[in-house]
Design an enzyme around this catalytic site. Structure first.
Site, short mmCIF file in Angstrom:
data_model
loop_
_atom_site.label_atom_id
_atom_site.label_comp_id
_atom_site.label_asym_id
_atom_site.label_seq_id
_atom_site.Cartn_x
_atom_site.Cartn_y
_atom_site.Cartn_z
N LYS A 97 37.30 28.59 37.75
CA LYS A 97 38.53 28.07 37.15
C LYS A 97 39.76 28.40 38.00
O LYS A 97 40.75 27.67 37.96
CB LYS A 97 38.68 28.63 35.73
CG LYS A 97 37.50 28.30 34.83
CD LYS A 97 37.23 26.80 34.78
CE LYS A 97 36.01 26.43 33.97
NZ LYS A 97 34.74 26.72 34.63
N ASP A 98 39.70 29.49 38.76
CA ASP A 98 40.80 29.80 39.67
C ASP A 98 40.86 28.76 40.80
O ASP A 98 41.94 28.36 41.22
CB ASP A 98 40.67 31.21 40.23
CG ASP A 98 39.30 31.49 40.84
OD1 ASP A 98 38.34 30.74 40.59
OD2 ASP A 98 39.18 32.50 41.55
N THR B 164 34.84 52.07 67.15
CA THR B 164 34.05 51.44 66.09
C THR B 164 34.95 50.92 64.97
O THR B 164 34.76 49.80 64.47
CB THR B 164 33.02 52.43 65.52
OG1 THR B 164 32.15 52.85 66.56
CG2 THR B 164 32.20 51.80 64.41
N ASP C 99 42.27 30.17 49.32
CA ASP C 99 42.55 31.31 48.45
C ASP C 99 41.87 32.53 49.06
O ASP C 99 40.65 32.63 49.10
CB ASP C 99 42.00 31.04 47.04
CG ASP C 99 42.48 32.08 46.02
OD1 ASP C 99 42.77 33.22 46.43
OD2 ASP C 99 42.55 31.74 44.83
#
Length: 259
Positions: free
Chosen positions: A111-112, A188, A133
């Protein structure tokens, strides 16, 4: 007690006949107050239940409201909202939308994602649009100028990638993003940061460039918790709008109230 971790805007204690917009995510709930088309207040809750709603209704004269959730329907919340509001919308695949959706499985569409597509189309009608998004997951939504949502892609978000490298390996540490990221890591930690952050930037720019072959005038919206972090790193021009989902939810509510 209200558990509010963030208050973005707060203009007054009382507004008459405003919209209540609720977006429940995996880790928090965003609540916005809209006076027709304009946001007048916004809150973020780590815990959201009827107690928080009662507090909000004590400050605002809500007339209409919409609830979008990715964590499943809460009947207690829904019943409370139905009893308090003149019109309440629980966003699911049956709700009428101001755009056309061609997604093959609308019942599984986040729904987002849907609200962000509606928000972008509302802000830039009649344009080919890509909505990115950048949150827990990174989603890509394509909306044609006709107002047709074609679909999109989903990939792991930045924090998700950092956690996955740490969890699925024995020796890689858990790191977080830094403001300055090298092209090539010299330790790293910096190798992980460079790999994750630069990889996402190349991914986003790559989608934009490939889609602009078919849609030369494509407009790009960037939203989500990490939107401003990536905004200045992309070589392509974009619009960063952290409230795009809330804008879309308010547009869906207004569209149904107009009916």
């Amino acid at each position: 007690m209200r558990d509010i971790s963030s208050i973005l805007f707060f203009f007054a204690e009382n507004f008459s006949h405003v919209n209540l917009i609720i977006e429940q995510g995996n880790t928090s709930s965003k609540v916005a107050v809209y006076d027709k088309k304009h946001m007048v207040a916004s809150f973020v809750y780590k815990k959201f239940d009827v107690d928080e709603l009662e507090s909000l209704f004590g400050k605002y004269d809500f007339k209409h409201g919409i609830l979008s959730t990715v964590i499943g329907k809460n009947e207690v919340l829904n019943d409370y909202l139905r009893g308090k509001l003149r019109r309440f919308i629980f966003l699911d695949e049956t709700v009428k939308l101001p755009i056309s959706v061609q997604y093959e499985t609308p019942e599984t569409l986040g729904k987002d994602r849907l609200a962000a597509a509606v928000g972008a189309n509302y802000l830039e009608p009649g344009k080919d649009l890509l909505v990115i998004d950048a949150g827990t997951a990174i989603t890509y939504e394509l909306i044609e100028a006709s107002g047709t949502f074609l679909g999109g892609n989903i990939s792991p978000g930045m924090t998700t990638r950092f956690k996955a490298l740490n969890f699925y390996t024995k020796k890689l540490p858990l790191v977080a993003e830094e403001e300055i990221i090298p092209l090539i890591g010299t330790s790293t930690e910096s190798a992980i940061q460079a790999g994750v952050v630069n990889g996402i930037v190349y991914e986003m720019d790559g989608y934009i460039e490939m889609l602009r072959i078919k849609y030369p005038n494509l407009l790009v919206f960037l939203t989500g918790g990490h939107s401003f972090y990536f905004e200045r790193r992309l070589k392509n021009s974009i619009f960063a709008d952290i409230n795009l989902v809330l804008t879309g939810l308010n547009r869906i509510l207004e569209y149904n109230v107009e009916d």
